[in-house]
Every structure is written in C-alpha cells, then in structure tokens.
Enzyme design. Sequence first.
Site, PDB file in Angstrom:
ATOM      1  N   LYS A 199       0.842  -1.196   0.000  1.00  0.00           N
ATOM      2  CA  LYS A 199       0.000   0.000   0.000  1.00  0.00           C
ATOM      3  C   LYS A 199       0.884   1.255   0.000  1.00  0.00           C
ATOM      4  O   LYS A 199       2.096   1.169   0.263  1.00  0.00           O
ATOM      5  CB  LYS A 199      -0.913  -0.042   1.224  1.00  0.00           C
ATOM      6  CG  LYS A 199      -1.921  -1.204   1.185  1.00  0.00           C
ATOM      7  CD  LYS A 199      -2.762  -1.256   2.459  1.00  0.00           C
ATOM      8  CE  LYS A 199      -3.858  -2.300   2.391  1.00  0.00           C
ATOM      9  NZ  LYS A 199      -4.669  -2.360   3.624  1.00  0.00           N
TER      10      LYS A 199
ATOM     11  N   HIS B 121      -1.863  -5.235   1.403  1.00  0.00           N
ATOM     12  CA  HIS B 121      -3.091  -5.994   1.181  1.00  0.00           C
ATOM     13  C   HIS B 121      -2.691  -7.411   0.766  1.00  0.00           C
ATOM     14  O   HIS B 121      -1.766  -7.575  -0.037  1.00  0.00           O
ATOM     15  CB  HIS B 121      -3.950  -5.395   0.060  1.00  0.00           C
ATOM     16  CG  HIS B 121      -5.013  -6.358  -0.374  1.00  0.00           C
ATOM     17  ND1 HIS B 121      -6.186  -6.505   0.329  1.00  0.00           N
ATOM     18  CD2 HIS B 121      -5.035  -7.283  -1.364  1.00  0.00           C
ATOM     19  CE1 HIS B 121      -6.892  -7.477  -0.233  1.00  0.00           C
ATOM     20  NE2 HIS B 121      -6.221  -7.965  -1.257  1.00  0.00           N
TER      21      HIS B 121
ATOM     22  N   TYR C  95     -12.325  -3.876  -3.338  1.00  0.00           N
ATOM     23  CA  TYR C  95     -12.844  -4.300  -2.033  1.00  0.00           C
ATOM     24  C   TYR C  95     -14.246  -4.891  -2.105  1.00  0.00           C
ATOM     25  O   TYR C  95     -14.653  -5.612  -1.201  1.00  0.00           O
ATOM     26  CB  TYR C  95     -12.767  -3.155  -1.017  1.00  0.00           C
ATOM     27  CG  TYR C  95     -11.358  -3.009  -0.472  1.00  0.00           C
ATOM     28  CD1 TYR C  95     -10.807  -3.988   0.374  1.00  0.00           C
ATOM     29  CD2 TYR C  95     -10.551  -1.937  -0.827  1.00  0.00           C
ATOM     30  CE1 TYR C  95      -9.514  -3.886   0.844  1.00  0.00           C
ATOM     31  CE2 TYR C  95      -9.244  -1.825  -0.350  1.00  0.00           C
ATOM     32  CZ  TYR C  95      -8.736  -2.806   0.486  1.00  0.00           C
ATOM     33  OH  TYR C  95      -7.447  -2.714   0.956  1.00  0.00           O
TER      34      TYR C  95
ATOM     35  N   ASN D  56      -1.799  -0.223   7.283  1.00  0.00           N
ATOM     36  CA  ASN D  56      -1.179  -1.498   7.668  1.00  0.00           C
ATOM     37  C   ASN D  56      -0.283  -2.082   6.562  1.00  0.00           C
ATOM     38  O   ASN D  56      -0.079  -3.285   6.493  1.00  0.00           O
ATOM     39  CB  ASN D  56      -2.251  -2.496   8.112  1.00  0.00           C
ATOM     40  CG  ASN D  56      -3.332  -2.690   7.071  1.00  0.00           C
ATOM     41  OD1 ASN D  56      -3.194  -2.226   5.937  1.00  0.00           O
ATOM     42  ND2 ASN D  56      -4.386  -3.389   7.427  1.00  0.00           N
TER      43      ASN D  56
ATOM     44  N   GLU E  40      -9.160 -11.110  -7.445  1.00  0.00           N
ATOM     45  CA  GLU E  40      -8.284  -9.939  -7.345  1.00  0.00           C
ATOM     46  C   GLU E  40      -7.204  -9.954  -8.427  1.00  0.00           C
ATOM     47  O   GLU E  40      -6.874  -8.919  -8.995  1.00  0.00           O
ATOM     48  CB  GLU E  40      -7.660  -9.876  -5.950  1.00  0.00           C
ATOM     49  CG  GLU E  40      -8.710  -9.600  -4.884  1.00  0.00           C
ATOM     50  CD  GLU E  40      -8.186  -9.580  -3.466  1.00  0.00           C
ATOM     51  OE1 GLU E  40      -8.961  -9.191  -2.575  1.00  0.00           O
ATOM     52  OE2 GLU E  40      -7.024  -9.969  -3.226  1.00  0.00           O
TER      53      GLU E  40
END
Length: 205
Positions: A18, A163, A58, A160, A174
């Site tokens: 990310k 992904h 998402y 965080n 994905e």
Amino acid sequence: MIEEKRQFKKERTFVMIKPDGIQRSLVGEIIKRYERMGLKMIAMKMLVPTKEHIEQHYTLDSEWRRVTGEKTIKEYKDKGLQPPSEDPLEITATILKGLKKYMASGPVIAMIFEGAHAVQIVRKVTGGTEPLTSDVGTIRGDYVLDSYQLSDNDGRAVRNLIHASGSPEEAEMEIKHWFKKEEIINYRLVQEQILYDVNLDGILE
Ligand code: ADP
Ligand code: MG
C-alpha cells in the site's frame, strides 16, 4: 489425483504494498519476507490506482462489507471498547471511503505470488489487519503501529502496509482485477526442486 497435486503447489495470491509501505521505504523488506518463504513471484507492477478501482477491488467479494463491519465490531468489544456503530454496513461505508483516499494517495506495488498454501502463508507472515494486535514477528506487527481506535477516531483507513488476499477464491478475483493475462509470467524457479521434488535426485553429481 496427480493433476490435483500439481494445482495444489500452484496456489496463487494477490499481494499489494500500500502507499504507506512505499513511503516508509519498506518495499525490499516486505518482498523479502514472502520471497524467503519459498513463494515464487509471477507478476509485479507499480501504479497509482484510481478510487473506482479500489472500490471495485474491495467489493469483488459481495460479503466483504458485512464481514469487515462485523470483524471491526468484534475487535472493539474484545478490547472492552464501544464500536463506532452497531451496524456493520454503516461501519464499512466509512471504512471504504477512507480506503479509497488511502489507497489512491500514491503509488502501490501489485504482485502475485505462487506456491503451496500461498494464500495462508502470505496472510500468516503479513499478520492480522490491525497492527496494534497483529502478532510480533509479522510484517504488520513489526513495522507499523496503527489501531482501529486511532484510525476510526481520525476518520481514515487503518494503515497497515499491505493488502493480501483472504482466500484462494478472493485471490483469483483480485488477480483478474489487477493483472492482464499477459502480465503474468510462467517460469521455473530452481528452488522449487528442493521445495517440492519428491525424490530429490538432482542434487548429487
Ligand atoms: P485485511 O486487509 O487484513 O484483509 P479487511 O479486508 O478486513 O482486512 O479490510 C481491508 C482494509 O480496510 C484493511 O487492511 C484496513 O486498511 C482497512 N480497515 C479494515 N477495518 C477498518 C476499520 N475498522 N477502520 C479503518 N480501516 C479499516
Ligand atoms: Mg481483506
């Protein structure tokens, strides 16, 4: 049966560093963690995603809104805290808004890793969603300090670093969302011999 075994060793997972992972100069560190487990990288690219692409990502899993909202409520309650709402969908609407801003804020690195148990192994090394409670030794546990409380209080997504697909089915969706077929490379990695070969008969001269 043989066919089943071969597929088993070729499980694929989608991983993305990310924007905060890139800004924190952790790209090499993160990739190293997956690479050294024995997983094979079969695709990689850097890009700045659009907010639309993030929302689609998402919501590829129709259950994501409900599950993520419920997970957040549970985490709050387990810590003896009051969740921001009792309605999982209301929680995820806010999370998704924050995620679009977060994930489209700068470049990300999208990758595919392949190997036995790729999805589970990557999730194990990545650690739980909330860095505050992710295990020590995991990437999220070792390199970042965010929490649901902190991020929800500031109305943003939990930062965080990574992904990683949650299941092989999610991974396949994905991978299609982020990569064209021709961007995925089919090749042999010499270490697969020691990881998977049944007889180990190619070592001694
Ligand atoms: P994971 O990335 O571990 O699979 P989820 O799929 O549940 O986690 O959520 C996707 C992403 O949304 C998380 O990685 C995190 O960045 C963000 N997120 C999840 N829950 C929250 C929350 N309660 N508050 C803010 N951001 C959240
Ligand atoms: Mg997820």
